[in-house]
Each structure stands twice: as structure tokens, then as C-alpha cells.
Design a protein around this motif. Structure first.
Motif, PDB file in Angstrom:
ATOM      1  N   LEU A  85       0.814  -1.213   0.000  1.00 45.78           N
ATOM      2  CA  LEU A  85       0.000   0.000   0.000  1.00 45.78           C
ATOM      3  C   LEU A  85       0.851   1.268   0.000  1.00 45.78           C
ATOM      4  CD1 LEU A  85      -2.814  -1.033   2.519  1.00 45.78           C
ATOM      5  CD2 LEU A  85      -2.889  -1.069   0.017  1.00 45.78           C
ATOM      6  N   LYS A  86       2.048   1.218   0.552  1.00 43.15           N
ATOM      7  CA  LYS A  86       2.882   2.421   0.588  1.00 43.15           C
ATOM      8  C   LYS A  86       3.891   2.478  -0.557  1.00 43.15           C
ATOM      9  CE  LYS A  86       6.696   0.871   3.569  1.00 43.15           C
ATOM     10  NZ  LYS A  86       7.429   1.114   4.824  1.00 43.15           N
ATOM     11  N   ASP A  87       3.938   1.454  -1.395  1.00 45.80           N
ATOM     12  CA  ASP A  87       4.873   1.420  -2.529  1.00 45.80           C
ATOM     13  C   ASP A  87       4.275   2.201  -3.698  1.00 45.80           C
ATOM     14  OD1 ASP A  87       6.641   0.892  -4.551  1.00 45.80           O
ATOM     15  OD2 ASP A  87       6.640  -1.284  -4.285  1.00 45.80           O
ATOM     16  N   ARG A 130       1.229   2.094  -7.344  1.00 50.84           N
ATOM     17  CA  ARG A 130       0.068   2.817  -6.825  1.00 50.84           C
ATOM     18  C   ARG A 130      -1.171   2.581  -7.690  1.00 50.84           C
ATOM     19  NH1 ARG A 130       1.367   8.763  -6.893  1.00 50.84           N
ATOM     20  NH2 ARG A 130       2.736   8.113  -5.176  1.00 50.84           N
ATOM     21  N   TRP A 131      -1.039   2.735  -9.003  1.00 42.76           N
ATOM     22  CA  TRP A 131      -2.206   2.615  -9.872  1.00 42.76           C
ATOM     23  C   TRP A 131      -2.639   1.165 -10.047  1.00 42.76           C
ATOM     24  CZ3 TRP A 131      -5.725   5.994 -11.240  1.00 42.76           C
ATOM     25  CH2 TRP A 131      -5.430   7.346 -11.102  1.00 42.76           C
ATOM     26  N   GLN A 132      -1.704   0.216  -9.927  1.00 42.72           N
ATOM     27  CA  GLN A 132      -2.114  -1.184  -9.936  1.00 42.72           C
ATOM     28  C   GLN A 132      -2.999  -1.488  -8.727  1.00 42.72           C
ATOM     29  OE1 GLN A 132       0.950  -0.028 -10.788  1.00 42.72           O
ATOM     30  NE2 GLN A 132       2.243  -1.679 -11.592  1.00 42.72           N
ATOM     31  N   VAL A 133      -2.607  -0.953  -7.565  1.00 39.10           N
ATOM     32  CA  VAL A 133      -3.399  -1.172  -6.348  1.00 39.10           C
ATOM     33  C   VAL A 133      -4.773  -0.525  -6.491  1.00 39.10           C
ATOM     34  CG1 VAL A 133      -3.556  -0.680  -3.876  1.00 39.10           C
ATOM     35  CG2 VAL A 133      -1.377  -1.398  -4.860  1.00 39.10           C
ATOM     36  N   ILE A 134      -4.807   0.704  -6.993  1.00 40.56           N
ATOM     37  CA  ILE A 134      -6.099   1.374  -7.197  1.00 40.56           C
ATOM     38  C   ILE A 134      -6.981   0.561  -8.139  1.00 40.56           C
ATOM     39  CG2 ILE A 134      -7.211   3.432  -8.158  1.00 40.56           C
ATOM     40  CD1 ILE A 134      -4.788   5.036  -7.226  1.00 40.56           C
ATOM     41  N   HIS A 172       5.134  -8.810  -5.201  1.00 37.59           N
ATOM     42  CA  HIS A 172       3.958  -8.071  -4.761  1.00 37.59           C
ATOM     43  C   HIS A 172       2.660  -8.864  -4.898  1.00 37.59           C
ATOM     44  CE1 HIS A 172       6.921  -4.918  -5.292  1.00 37.59           C
ATOM     45  NE2 HIS A 172       6.110  -4.029  -4.746  1.00 37.59           N
ATOM     46  N   ARG A 173       2.701  -9.980  -5.606  1.00 36.35           N
ATOM     47  CA  ARG A 173       1.468 -10.679  -5.975  1.00 36.35           C
ATOM     48  C   ARG A 173       0.702 -11.228  -4.765  1.00 36.35           C
ATOM     49  NH1 ARG A 173       3.426 -13.932 -10.052  1.00 36.35           N
ATOM     50  NH2 ARG A 173       3.475 -12.037 -11.320  1.00 36.35           N
TER      51      ARG A 173
END
Length: 483
Positions: free
Chosen positions: A240-242, A246-250, A373-374
Motif C-alpha cells: 500500500l505504501k509502494d 500505486r495505480w495497480q493497487v487502485i 507483490h502478488r
């Protein structure tokens, strides 16, 4: 999925469970439950499955890092046998609590499986078949629902004396999995990038690609390994802080929440009521419901067999858009009392969901992130998915009471918003390597320049070609990126 079908129907099967609860309380206390308490008891039974799913999704990162993808799936089969036993023997022991505990345990298993299975399939699949294999789980989910609907017919197991057996049927497919899955190799990416076991990696790739040159795929995995500053699995907090992802998480937040808030669960829950209002005779509704199950399977197959031709984006955009139109159609049909249009819209929502939104979010969760990250990405996606599932099940009855026919416009808005987000933000990932997909997001994340000059030290395994496959050259090369 048998217990989901049983507990999702608002017909005789639900009555059997409620009658058992009431009879048990009469035997214990001498008095039965009032309608409010009985409804609360039953609501807990329904919702506890989603709570278990959310708990299971939170365990994914730890399990797949320690036991691997296949190893996790093999080990968690014990949860199904335990949960199935609780539900199957609940009437024998006169314990409604055993049903609730059993559903919670099977929910934990589902929460883990719905994340680990797409992850495993995404990592073992060649990139030209990754979409096809990624949607296979959604087909089998639809097929499981369809089979459960057939078995739930009154002529088969839809009788009062058979409901404990019906709930415990979940152990049958798990037995086949337990017999067959241990013979399959572990994910080659997990073996090479995380475990650094070169021999096991080549053995696994030869098993999965018996007639294909694996050298190029090994080099692609090495490229992914070199692109990471560390092969250590990133925690959820680290994810979440990487800002490099960022846009992959969103994206996974939007598509996974959108999948559940699209209204599909509300439609499934109230399908029987809609069919009854349309004038379908009550004894025939169970057969109509089986027909919708068949449509789910057909729509799932359409998505699965077209995803490699059309891509991920068209299935997501088209599926959510069509669902949104049908949600608006239900509102109009209820306002003008056109019940047959409402039935058509119900079928349209189910078909639109199964073509794309049912499976693609799990697939792109694997594709948007590198190996490190997966697991954390699947933990976040799974938790949001189950939390949204629980939320819509809890909120929708109140939403329906307050907004009436207009409640489906909320789902129209959600579907339209998700389709627009995918159209403007999410790139096509078809036939792209995991490294290429990360590079497509690099500019949007503001990391393009940093990634191209990133410093780090990587241990890269050099593999020489031999007999068209690739043999191990146990030479380690220390690659130092210079400023």
C-alpha cells in the motif's frame, strides 16, 4: 457451492433450515423462536460464509509464501472436510451452531482458494493462454452452482430429509482435488524467483511445456527477477505504501469492489421473487432458476473462449456496461409493472457478469503485479471482495425498503463508473509479460525514470541451452548496476 445455492433460495429449502432451528430451540427451551430472532439467526448463517471468506483472504500472503501455490491448495483441503462434517452432522446432533461453524470454515477455504487458484494458474500458464486459464475457475464456479441447482430440485435432494446431505456435498469435488493436485508441479515462478531452486524450476517447466522450448520463458522469469530490488515477499502495508505500484493497487480496489457492488448478489438473492412477480407458477420457479444457471455456464464459456481474442478490457467494459443497462432496465420495468422485461434484465445481468466481471478481476490481479507483490495484492483484493460481498448482503434489504425500484440505479451507477475507469485507466495486458505490464504502469506511477536507473544487486542464474530445453549452468553472476 451447494450450500450457497441452498441458502440463497427463498423457497422451501430455506424453510427447512429455519424449521430445524425452531425445532431445536423448542427441544432445548420448550419454546420456539419468534420471527425476528429466527430471521436474525438465519441471517448470521448466511453472512458468516462471507466473514470466513474475508478471514481466509487475509491468510493468503502468509500461506503462499511459506507453502507455495500448490502446497497451499493441497493443505487447505482439510478445511472442507471439517466444515462439511459440521454441516452434515448438524441435524444428527441437533445443533444449529454446527451449521454456522461449518459455513464459516468453508468460507475460510473459499477465501483462500479464490485468491490462490487464479494466482497458481496465472503463474503456470504461458502468456498466450493466461487469460483462458485465468477464467477457467469462474466457469467451474458457474458449473458448480448449476449442478447444485439441479441437485436441489425437489425430485432429487430438495427434500426436507436431504438438506444435511446437500450441505455436505462440498466434500466430493475436494476429494478429487486431493487425489489429483499433489501430482502437479509447483509454480515454476515461485520455485525460481522465491525459492531459487533451478532444478525444480526446469523440471516443472518441462512437465507443463513438454513439447515447447522453455529457454525463452526462463529468460523472461530471470528478467522479472532482475527487475525487482528484492525477491522478498512484500507485506500488505509495504504494498500500500509502494508508489511504484500505486495505480495497480487502485485498479484492483476498483474492479474487486465493483464486482461485488455491481448488484449481482442482490439479483441472485431475489431471482425467485422476481420470477414469481412475473407470473411464473411457484412450482415451476425452481426449473426457471436452473435455466439461469445454464445461462451462467454458457456466458462463462463465452468469456473464457474469447478473452485471448478480444482481450481483458473489452470483456470488463462490455460486461459492466451491459450489467448497468440491465440494472436501469429493472428499475424501469418495476416502475411500469413490466415483469417480463424484469426477467430479461435479470438474465442479462447474470450473463453480463459471467462473461467478464466474474473472472477477469482475479486474472488481472495476477497480471498487474510482479512476483514479490502478488501475494499481498491478492490479500487486498480478496479482503475487499469478501467485505463488499458482506456489505451488499447486509445493506441491500434496507436500500430496497428505502429506495424501492430506484435501488437498482445505485448498481447502474457502480457498473458505469467501473466500466469508465477500465476504459480510461487500465491498459490491455493480453500477451504481455509481467515485466512489460509493470512498465506500462511505470509512467502513470511516475517511476519510469527511477526504474530505468534503479540501483541494486541481483543474483542471476545463467542457463545454457541444451536439447532445446535449457540445462542448468550453476554459475552465479553478480550484476551490479552502475550509476
Amino acid at each position: 457451492m451447494a450450500e450457497e445455492v441452498l441458502l440463497a433460495e427463498d423457497g422451501k429449502c430455506v424453510g427447512y433450515i429455519k424449521a430445524f432451528y425452531n425445532q431445536t430451540m423448542v427441544a432445548r427451551n420448550g419454546t420456539g423462536l419468534d420471527d425476528k430472532t429466527l430471521t436474525l439467526f438465519y441471517s448470521v448463517t448466511v453472512s458468516v460464509f462471507a466473514i470466513g471468506g474475508m478471514v481466509g483472504s487475509l491468510m493468503v500472503g502468509i500461506l503462499v509464501t511459506r507453502f507455495g501455490r500448490k502446497g497451499t491448495l493441497v493443505r487447505i483441503t482439510c478445511l472442507v472436510f471439517i466444515g462439511g462434517a459440521f454441516m452434515g452432522f448438524s441435524r444428527t446432533f441437533g445443533s444449529p451452531e454446527m451449521i454456522i461453524v461449518g459455513r464459516f470454515i468453508t468460507g475460510v477455504h473459499s477465501g483462500i482458494s479464490l485468491s490462490v487458484v487464479p494466482m497458481y494458474l496465472g503463474e503456470i500458464a504461458p502468456k498466450n493462454l493466461r487469460g483462458f486459464l485465468g477464467l477457467v475457475p469462474s466457469i467451474f464456479i458457474c458449473l458448480g452452482v448449476f449442478i447444485a441447482q439441479i441437485l436441489g430440485l425437489h425430485e432429487l435432494l430438495g427434500k426436507e430429509e436431504h438438506w444435511p446431505l446437500f450441505l455436505s456435498l462440498v466434500v466430493i469435488p475436494t476429494m478429487f482435488q486431493l487425489m489429483l493436485l499433489p501430482w502437479f508441479p509447483e509454480s515454476p515462478r515461485y520455485l525460481l524467483i522465491e525459492k531459487r531452486n533451478v532444478h525444480a524450476t526446469i523440471t516443472a517447466l518441462k512437465w507443463y511445456r513438454s513439447k515447447v522450448n522453455i529457454q525463452a520463458e526462463i529468460e523472461e522469469m530471470q528478467e522479472e527477477q532482475r527487475s525487482m530490488s528484492s525477491v522478498q515477499t512484500v507485506s500488505v502495508f509495504g504494498l500500500l505504501k509502494d508508489r511504484s505500484v500505486r495505480w495497480q493497487v487502485i485498479t484492483i480496489v476498483v474492479v474487486n469492489i465493483g464486482m461485488q457492488l455491481s448488484g449481482i448478489d442482490a439479483i441472485w438473492f431475489y431471482t425467485n421473487a422476481i420470477f414469481e412477480n412475473a407470473g411464473i407458477p411457484v412450482p415451476q420457479i425452481q426449473y426457471t432458476t436452473v435455466g439461469t444457471g445454464a445461462i451462467e455456464v454458457i456466458a462463462g464459456c463465452v468469456g473464457c473462449f474469447t478473452i485471448e481474442r478480444l482481450g481483458r478490457r473489452p470483456l470488463m467494459i462490455g460486461g459492466f456496461t451491459f450489467m448497468g443497462i440491465c440494472c436501469a432496465g429493472i428499475t424501469l420495468s418495476l416502475m411500469f409493472q413490466s415483469h417480463y422485461i424484469s426477467v430479461a434484465c435479470v438474465v442479462g445481468i447474470i450473463a453480463g457478469f459471467c462473461i467478464g466481471p466474474a473472472g477477469v478481476p482475479f486474472l488481472i490481479t495476477a497480471e498487474l503485479f510482479k512476483q514479490s507483490h502478488r501475494p499481498a495484492a491478492y490479500t487486498v483484493a480478496g479482503c475487499l471482495n469478501w467485505l463488499s460481498n458482506f456489505t451488499i448482503g447486509f445493506v441491500f434489504p434496507f436500500l430496497q425498503m428505502s429506495a424501492g425500484a430506484y435501488c437498482y440505479l445505485v448498481f447502474f451507477g457502480v457498473c458505469t463508473a467501473v466500466a469508465a475507469y477500465v476504459f480510461f485507466i487500465v491498459p490491455e495486458t493480453k500477451n504481455k509479460t509481467f515485466v512489460e505490464i509493470s512498465q506500462m504502469f511505470a509512467a502513470r506511477n511516475g517511476m519510469l525514470e527511477e526504474e530505468s536507473s534503479e540501483l541494486g544487486v541481483f543474483n542471476s542464474l545463467k542457463l545454457a541451452k541444451m536439447n532445446g530445453y535449457g540445462a542448468v549452468d550453476l554459475e552465479y553472476e553478480v550484476i551490479e548496476n552502475k550509476k
